[in-house]
Scaffold this active site. Structure first.
Site, short mmCIF file in Angstrom:
data_model
loop_
_atom_site.label_atom_id
_atom_site.label_comp_id
_atom_site.label_asym_id
_atom_site.label_seq_id
_atom_site.Cartn_x
_atom_site.Cartn_y
_atom_site.Cartn_z
N ASP A 13 0.96 -1.36 0.20
CA ASP A 13 0.16 0.08 0.21
C ASP A 13 1.20 1.31 0.15
O ASP A 13 2.08 1.07 0.56
CB ASP A 13 -0.97 0.18 1.03
N GLY A 14 0.26 2.37 -0.38
CA GLY A 14 0.74 3.74 -0.44
C GLY A 14 1.54 4.12 -1.37
O GLY A 14 2.15 5.46 -1.70
N ASN A 15 1.10 3.10 -2.78
CA ASN A 15 1.96 3.73 -4.12
C ASN A 15 1.08 4.95 -4.64
O ASN A 15 1.73 6.47 -4.94
CB ASN A 15 1.16 3.36 -5.56
N ARG A 17 -0.55 7.47 -2.34
CA ARG A 17 0.31 8.64 -1.34
C ARG A 17 1.82 9.25 -1.60
O ARG A 17 2.26 10.34 -1.89
CB ARG A 17 -0.43 8.26 -0.33
N ARG A 26 -1.36 9.38 -9.15
CA ARG A 26 -1.55 8.75 -8.99
C ARG A 26 -0.76 7.89 -8.96
O ARG A 26 0.04 6.96 -8.79
CB ARG A 26 -2.86 8.18 -8.46
N HIS A 30 2.13 3.38 -9.16
CA HIS A 30 1.84 2.30 -9.06
C HIS A 30 3.43 1.90 -10.10
O HIS A 30 3.85 0.37 -10.13
CB HIS A 30 0.64 2.24 -10.21
N ASN A 61 -10.89 -2.32 -5.47
CA ASN A 61 -10.11 -1.44 -6.01
C ASN A 61 -10.92 -1.05 -7.57
O ASN A 61 -10.41 -0.49 -8.25
CB ASN A 61 -8.29 -1.80 -6.61
N TRP A 62 -11.74 -1.98 -8.16
CA TRP A 62 -12.47 -2.17 -8.82
C TRP A 62 -13.27 -0.96 -9.08
O TRP A 62 -13.89 -0.29 -10.20
CB TRP A 62 -13.70 -2.91 -9.55
C1 LIG Z 1 2.52 -6.52 -9.74
C2 LIG Z 1 2.18 -5.50 -10.55
C3 LIG Z 1 1.72 -5.34 -11.93
C4 LIG Z 1 2.69 -4.78 -9.23
C5 LIG Z 1 2.37 -3.66 -9.58
C6 LIG Z 1 2.53 -2.34 -8.75
C7 LIG Z 1 2.07 -2.06 -7.49
C8 LIG Z 1 2.40 -2.33 -5.86
C9 LIG Z 1 0.41 -2.50 -7.03
C10 LIG Z 1 -0.31 -2.71 -6.52
C11 LIG Z 1 -1.60 -1.50 -6.46
C12 LIG Z 1 -2.21 -0.45 -5.37
C13 LIG Z 1 -3.79 -0.61 -5.53
C14 LIG Z 1 -1.95 -0.60 -4.25
C15 LIG Z 1 -2.11 0.05 -3.27
O1 LIG Z 1 -1.45 1.85 -2.86
P1 LIG Z 1 -2.86 2.22 -2.97
O2 LIG Z 1 -3.26 2.88 -4.96
O3 LIG Z 1 -4.08 2.54 -2.37
O4 LIG Z 1 -2.02 3.47 -2.39
P2 LIG Z 1 -2.14 4.97 -1.30
O5 LIG Z 1 -2.90 4.27 0.09
O6 LIG Z 1 -1.07 5.52 -0.92
O7 LIG Z 1 -3.66 5.92 -2.40
C1 LIG Z 2 -2.91 -2.83 -1.30
C2 LIG Z 2 -3.97 -3.25 -1.95
C3 LIG Z 2 -4.08 -3.76 -3.70
C4 LIG Z 2 -5.67 -3.62 -1.69
C5 LIG Z 2 -5.51 -2.79 -0.42
O1 LIG Z 2 -4.69 -1.36 -0.42
P1 LIG Z 2 -5.96 0.31 -0.16
O2 LIG Z 2 -5.68 0.68 -0.62
O3 LIG Z 2 -6.98 -0.63 -1.70
O4 LIG Z 2 -6.46 -0.55 1.14
P2 LIG Z 2 -7.80 0.40 2.19
O5 LIG Z 2 -6.57 2.08 2.44
O6 LIG Z 2 -8.97 1.24 0.69
O7 LIG Z 2 -8.70 -0.27 2.71
MG LIG Z 3 -3.82 2.78 -0.32
#
Ligand SMILES: CC(C)=CCC/C(C)=C/CC/C(C)=C/COP(=O)(O)OP(=O)(O)O
Ligand SMILES: C=C(C)CCOP(=O)(O)OP(=O)(O)O
Ligand SMILES: [Mg+2]
Length: 236
Positions: A13-15, A17, A26, A30, A61-62
């Site tokens: 998680d955290g891509n 941010r 965003r 990723h 996530n969809w």
């Molecule tokens: C195998 C493959 C293609 C890997 C791709 C890279 C990767 C690590 C994908 C995960 C996608 C994802 C929803 C991450 C959660 O970060 P977030 O978007 O929820 O970040 P946030 O919490 O900071 O908003």
């Molecule tokens: C890392 C993945 C792929 C899903 C969990 O992260 P989310 O960002 O979707 O989770 P919430 O913070 O919304 O609970």
């Molecule tokens: Mg997240």
């Protein structure tokens, strides 16, 4: 391995941010996160893990904007295509858990190709959780059990925790010993709900694109310092 580490599961998680904090969109988070993913797979091999399970895309996530979802699907195709030779070289077996039928054709086919190509590899099993939801997985296992009971191939008395676990997507693989979550949130976000019952939980504020081998090693050191009791009393 010390403390019996066989299976590590990671919530990457955290891509978003990471990108936002740099004034980037965003999706660039990723893209940056893919390198951390590749490094983590290599490190998992070096640790001789039996299973490394990565949360790539949840069933929830969809609901993200279609631009982000489309980008993640494209990234998936690109990454699996690019990394397949390395997975072969490292003897990694790729498995996907989740509702793969919901994926667009291109990632579905690319993944199936990689699953087939690596099927007889005997090293680490890399489980990618894609379109994955822990509740859905439990419902799917219930349906599989109900079907077998209705067909007469399973008796009610034979349903126990082990029989149930065998109907989960990883078919009775060892439960994750350690769940790592980057990005600082203390929650499971519908990940491995059944399997994480006794997992050690390591949360780091580090955002996924900045998760290095050193960070991974810190999580392992944390795991090795834990006393796992599984509800029992040790050393009385
Ligand atoms: C195998 C493959 C293609 C890997 C791709 C890279 C990767 C690590 C994908 C995960 C996608 C994802 C929803 C991450 C959660 O970060 P977030 O978007 O929820 O970040 P946030 O919490 O900071 O908003
Ligand atoms: C890392 C993945 C792929 C899903 C969990 O992260 P989310 O960002 O979707 O989770 P919430 O913070 O919304 O609970
Ligand atoms: Mg997240």
């Amino acid at each position: 391995m010390a403390n019996g580490l066989r299976h590590v599961a990671i919530i990457m998680d955290g891509n978003g941010r990471w990108a936002k904090s740099r004034g980037l969109e965003r999706f660039l988070g990723h893209r940056k996160g893919t390198q951390a993913t590749i490094d983590a797979v290599k490190f998992g091999c070096d640790l001789h893990l039996e299973h490394l399970t990565l949360y790539v895309f949840s069933s929830e996530n969809w609901q993200r904007p279609s631009k982000e979802v489309d980008y993640l699907m494209k990234l998936l195709v690109e990454m699996v295509h690019k990394e397949l030779p390395d997975l072969m070289e490292k003897n990694v077996k790729l498995v996907v858990i989740g509702n793969i039928d919901r994926l667009p054709e291109a990632p579905r086919k690319q993944l199936q190709h990689a699953i087939d190509t690596t099927a007889s590899n005997t090293g680490m099993q890399l489980n990618l959780a894609i379109s994955y939801g822990g509740r859905l997985e439990i419902v799917d296992a219930c349906k599989a059990i109900a079907k077998e009971v209705l067909e007469g191939s399973l008796s009610l008395d034979a349903i126990d925790e082990s029989a149930f676990a065998k109907r989960l997507y990883l078919k009775g693989a060892p439960d994750p010993d350690l769940v790592i979550r980057t990005g600082g949130e203390f929650r499971l976000s519908n990940y491995l709900l059944w399997q994480a019952a006794y997992s050690e939980f390591y949360v780091t504020p580090t955002l996924w694109p900045e998760f290095t081998n050193d960070e991974f090693q810190k999580a392992i050191d944390f795991f090795n310092s834990r006393e796992r009791r599984f509800g029992k009393v040790l050393d009385e």
